[in-house]
Scaffold this motif. Structure first.
Motif, PDB file in Angstrom:
ATOM      1  N   TYR A 181      -3.973  10.631   8.978  1.00  0.00           N
ATOM      2  CA  TYR A 181      -3.417  11.380   7.850  1.00  0.00           C
ATOM      3  C   TYR A 181      -3.964  11.022   6.469  1.00  0.00           C
ATOM      4  O   TYR A 181      -3.203  10.804   5.530  1.00  0.00           O
ATOM      5  N   LEU A 208       0.805  -1.224   0.000  1.00  0.00           N
ATOM      6  CA  LEU A 208       0.000   0.000   0.000  1.00  0.00           C
ATOM      7  C   LEU A 208       0.834   1.269   0.000  1.00  0.00           C
ATOM      8  O   LEU A 208       0.520   2.228  -0.700  1.00  0.00           O
ATOM      9  N   THR A 209       1.881   1.302   0.827  1.00  0.00           N
ATOM     10  CA  THR A 209       2.544   2.583   1.063  1.00  0.00           C
ATOM     11  C   THR A 209       3.905   2.718   0.381  1.00  0.00           C
ATOM     12  O   THR A 209       4.517   3.780   0.488  1.00  0.00           O
ATOM     13  N   MET A 224       9.605   4.366  -1.057  1.00  0.00           N
ATOM     14  CA  MET A 224       8.717   5.395  -1.608  1.00  0.00           C
ATOM     15  C   MET A 224       9.330   6.797  -1.514  1.00  0.00           C
ATOM     16  O   MET A 224       9.249   7.593  -2.454  1.00  0.00           O
ATOM     17  N   LEU A 225       9.983   7.100  -0.389  1.00  0.00           N
ATOM     18  CA  LEU A 225      10.478   8.472  -0.199  1.00  0.00           C
ATOM     19  C   LEU A 225      11.680   8.806  -1.084  1.00  0.00           C
ATOM     20  O   LEU A 225      11.996   9.968  -1.279  1.00  0.00           O
ATOM     21  N   TRP A 236       2.250   2.492  -4.541  1.00  0.00           N
ATOM     22  CA  TRP A 236       2.241   3.954  -4.622  1.00  0.00           C
ATOM     23  C   TRP A 236       3.147   4.407  -5.774  1.00  0.00           C
ATOM     24  O   TRP A 236       2.771   5.224  -6.615  1.00  0.00           O
ATOM     25  N   ALA A 249      -2.857  12.857   3.166  1.00  0.00           N
ATOM     26  CA  ALA A 249      -1.631  12.498   2.442  1.00  0.00           C
ATOM     27  C   ALA A 249      -1.775  11.195   1.675  1.00  0.00           C
ATOM     28  O   ALA A 249      -0.868  10.797   0.947  1.00  0.00           O
ATOM     29  N   SER A 250      -2.909  10.516   1.855  1.00  0.00           N
ATOM     30  CA  SER A 250      -3.086   9.252   1.135  1.00  0.00           C
ATOM     31  C   SER A 250      -3.610   9.476  -0.279  1.00  0.00           C
ATOM     32  O   SER A 250      -3.572   8.571  -1.102  1.00  0.00           O
ATOM     33  N   ASN A 283      12.070   5.919   6.810  1.00  0.00           N
ATOM     34  CA  ASN A 283      10.823   5.317   7.301  1.00  0.00           C
ATOM     35  C   ASN A 283       9.960   4.674   6.207  1.00  0.00           C
ATOM     36  O   ASN A 283       9.334   3.646   6.431  1.00  0.00           O
ATOM     37  N   TYR A 284       9.893   5.348   5.052  1.00  0.00           N
ATOM     38  CA  TYR A 284       9.305   4.712   3.862  1.00  0.00           C
ATOM     39  C   TYR A 284      10.471   4.705   2.874  1.00  0.00           C
ATOM     40  O   TYR A 284      10.518   5.503   1.935  1.00  0.00           O
ATOM     41  N   GLN A 300       6.408   5.394  12.711  1.00  0.00           N
ATOM     42  CA  GLN A 300       7.533   6.122  12.096  1.00  0.00           C
ATOM     43  C   GLN A 300       7.002   6.803  10.841  1.00  0.00           C
ATOM     44  O   GLN A 300       7.335   6.438   9.708  1.00  0.00           O
ATOM     45  N   VAL A 301       6.118   7.732  11.081  1.00  0.00           N
ATOM     46  CA  VAL A 301       5.383   8.406  10.012  1.00  0.00           C
ATOM     47  C   VAL A 301       5.468   9.904  10.301  1.00  0.00           C
ATOM     48  O   VAL A 301       5.007  10.357  11.346  1.00  0.00           O
ATOM     49  N   CYS A 302       6.052  10.638   9.368  1.00  0.00           N
ATOM     50  CA  CYS A 302       6.283  12.069   9.643  1.00  0.00           C
ATOM     51  C   CYS A 302       4.985  12.820   9.839  1.00  0.00           C
ATOM     52  O   CYS A 302       4.970  13.863  10.480  1.00  0.00           O
ATOM     53  N   ILE A 303       3.870  12.298   9.301  1.00  0.00           N
ATOM     54  CA  ILE A 303       2.604  13.026   9.379  1.00  0.00           C
ATOM     55  C   ILE A 303       1.691  12.501  10.490  1.00  0.00           C
ATOM     56  O   ILE A 303       0.540  12.923  10.588  1.00  0.00           O
ATOM     57  N   TRP A 330      -4.623   3.917  14.806  1.00  0.00           N
ATOM     58  CA  TRP A 330      -4.113   3.364  13.540  1.00  0.00           C
ATOM     59  C   TRP A 330      -2.912   4.169  13.039  1.00  0.00           C
ATOM     60  O   TRP A 330      -1.880   3.607  12.649  1.00  0.00           O
ATOM     61  N   PHE A 357       1.741  17.454  -1.531  1.00  0.00           N
ATOM     62  CA  PHE A 357       2.165  17.035  -0.195  1.00  0.00           C
ATOM     63  C   PHE A 357       3.398  17.844   0.198  1.00  0.00           C
ATOM     64  O   PHE A 357       4.385  17.856  -0.531  1.00  0.00           O
TER      65      PHE A 357
END
Ligand SMILES: NC(=O)C1=CN([C@@H]2O[C@H](COP(=O)(O)OP(=O)(O)OC[C@H]3O[C@@H](n4cnc5c(N)ncnc54)[C@H](O)[C@@H]3O)[C@@H](O)[C@H]2O)C=CC1
Ligand SMILES: CC1=C(/C=C/C(C)=C/C=C/C(C)=C/C=C/C=C(C)/C=C/C=C(C)/C=C/C=C(\C)C(=O)O)C(C)(C)CCC1
Length: 534
Positions: free
Chosen positions: A411, A78-79, A137-138, A83, A414-415, A133-134, A259-262, A251, A421
């Motif tokens: 969040y 998913l993330t 993706m990041l 993505w 941001a999804s 953390n991602y 570990q999610v910046c948002i 959640w 973003f």
């Protein structure tokens, strides 16, 4: 699907040699200068290759994410992986449209002949620095935006997720090596890379390192896209659906082990619903993880021992009371989803960004004071969450700034991957994702093409200057002034004519609708009279 516990596909971490950095950079620069990446078909082909490269590497990526973060297949799909795949498909579908010259709005009639338009041009050679953390993706999302916009790109993934960093290196091998490269490594590599002059730097990471990067970039006036962190607040008022708020906020701090910046750092909860909120958190925790989070295949681990120690340190030094979780296991890098009841703005749980599965709940009696508290902790967080009545959430939204915000959920803002973003103030500058990534990595160049014959119209600009030319030009240029010296709107004859012709309103669209209705009524009345033989 089961998580990829295998290790057979992992690629051992290999640090780039410092002496390889300059030649890699020179190669990317030379390719940019060759003009190769300006060709839209070339960019599309690279993106399509990346799609298949990514598809072929999925198992390597899943194993790497599991090894680096204990990230389960579900979250990895998913993330991270899907993505990026969807972002590629989005660019493949829209790139030709984005890359076309765009017309300029509101051009005065005097300039119509000069064909002004906006051309999106690549910056040149772009540096992308990713966070852990991602980790896939990041680093990959900014890479895709930079490729789509026509840049050559150097990627420096986070060394704290070493297997994923190597998977990214492998992935980028499927596109043109003269245009795109990955350099892996820790601080010496990061510093050597930052010593080079790029045309844009996209950095995701902490405020501290973001400041170093911004200072370094400023030395050469290099533009930066900064995606940083912050102390994100949540608000739950007595008018909120408390059960839903507890479920959704929990959640947000369980996914990716918080570990999610948002995700939220702390949540202000109206005192009258505090006990209910805490009880619901405990209920929801048992639903998410019936055997506890440590036994669940769905719960990530903390990235490494220094991060584990930092997060545990926040718990060890808090003066608050743990109301959910609290267990830790250093050997397993496990920190249980933990909520601490806190009332001191200087508590360790408030002053540090948790960036883990721990957060605090702060009771409040007066919403104005809660808002003041949030603004004192961090006046420009990356995100914010408000649960309450419409009037309350509006008040919160109006009084607390943030990069993005969600009402009634964690969040979710941001999804939506086609929305911009980014942070505001200390949580970052610039934004990306989808079309906004294309814009983030493009320079908007205004272009005019002036035919020879317009020189007659341009007489006003040539010497010797003549008063009559100037006066004619001023008249042609002049807009209408519909306000007085006090700044109030004035209603002149034009306004009243527009109001009458617009059947009570001055907007053209509204007038068209009202005229349409009037005509329809008139026609139907006419038909009726005819039918009745009047
Ligand atoms: N706004 C956003 O999209 C996101 C922000 N973050 C923020 O990032 C932080 C956590 O991520 P970390 O990977 O620990 O961040 P970090 O700032 O430690 O590292 C980020 C990247 O910078 C590199 N780096 C470290 N020191 C450097 C230096 N002196 N010079 C040049 N490069 C250097 C690292 O190798 C890594 O690739 C949190 O504050 C979090 O809020 C994390 C993810 C997304
Ligand atoms: C499918 C049907 C419908 C609609 C269903 C909808 C709208 C489903 C929506 C699902 C969503 C929003 C799922 C979201 C999952 C998000 C996950 C797992 C995580 C996101 C993580 C993010 C964004 C993390 C970012 C972190 C960053 C940037 C960082 O820290 O670095 C209808 C309409 C109901 C009709 C039937 C069918």
């Amino acid at each position: 699907m089961a998580s990829p516990t295998g290790t057979d596909l992992l690629i051992p971490f290999q640090e780039a040699a410092i002496e390889d950095i300059q030649p890699t950079y020179d190669r990317l620069r030379a390719s940019y200068r060759s003009g190769k990446t300006k060709n839209i078909q070339f960019r599309l082909q690279q993106l399509r290759k990346l799609y298949w490269g990514l598809t072929d590497l999925e198992s390597v990526i899943f194993q790497s994410l599991w090894k680096d973060l204990h990230k389960c297949h579900h979250e990895a799909v998913l993330t991270e992986v899907d993505w990026c795949k969807n972002e590629i498909l989005f660019f493949v579908k829209n790139l030709e449209k984005f890359a076309k010259d765009q017309p300029i709005d509101d051009v005065p009639a005097t300039f119509w002949a000069m064909k002004h338009r906006i051309r999106s041009e690549p910056y040149g050679t772009v540096l992308v620095v990713g966070a852990f953390n991602y980790p896939f993706m990041l680093s990959v999302l900014p890479l895709l935006g930079a490729i789509a916009a026509g840049n050559t790109v150097l990627v420096k993934p986070s060394e704290h997720a070493p297997h994923t960093a190597m998977a990214i290196k492998k992935l980028v091998e499927c596109v043109d090596p003269d245009c795109y490269a990955v350099l892996n490594g820790a601080l010496p590599v990061s510093q050597a890379v930052l010593d080079l002059k790029f045309d844009k730097i996209a950095f995701t990471g902490s405020r501290a390192v973001g400041t170093i990067v911004a200072k370094k970039a400023a030395e050469t006036l290099t533009p930066v896209l900064l995606e940083l962190g912050g102390q994100n607040p949540g608000f739950v008022t007595k008018n909120a659906d408390v059960k839903l708020a507890a479920r959704r906020l929990l959640w947000g701090k369980c996914s990716n082990a918080g570990q999610v910046c948002i995700s939220q750092n702390y949540v202000m909860v109206e005192r009258s619903v505090l006990n209910q909120f805490i009880a619901e958190l405990n209920t929801q925790y048992r639903i998410f993880y019936p055997n506890g989070a440590q036994k669940s295949p769905d719960f990530c681990r903390i990235i490494n021992r220094p991060s584990f120690d930092r997060i545990k340190g926040m718990l060890d030094s808090t003066g608050g009371k743990i109301v959910l979780g609290g267990r830790t296991d250093a050997d397993d890098l496990y920190i249980e989803p933990t909520v601490v009841l806190v009332d001191d703005i200087n508590d360790s749980m408030i002053i540090h960004e948790s960036f883990g599965p721990i957060w605090s709940v702060v009771p409040y009696d007066d919403l104005d004071k809660a808002i003041e508290f949030a603004n004192q902790v961090d006046s420009t967080p990356l995100s914010m969450f408000a649960f309450g009545s419409d009037a309350e959430t509006k008040k919160i939204m109006d009084s607390v700034s943030s990069g993005g915000a969600t009402i009634n959920d964690s969040y979710t803002h941001a999804s939506l991957t086609v929305a911009p973003f980014g942070g505001v103030g200390a949580s970052g500058q610039g934004n990306y994702h989808g079309k906004y990534s294309f814009k983030a990595f493009s320079h908007e160049r205004t272009i005019a093409k002036v035919p020879a014959w317009v020189d007659k119209l341009l007489r006003v600009r040539y010497m010797p200057y003549q008063r009559s030319d100037l006066e004619r030009f001023r008249k042609m240029q002049a807009g209408s002034v519909n306000f007085d010296r006090q700044g109030n709107v004035t209603r002149g004859l034009g306004y009243w004519i527009a109001l009458v012709l617009g059947l009570g309103g001055s907007s053209a669209k509204g007038a068209a609708v009202r005229w349409g209705i009037l005509l329809a009524v008139a026609v139907s009345l006419g038909l009726k009279r005819k039918t009745l033989g009047l």
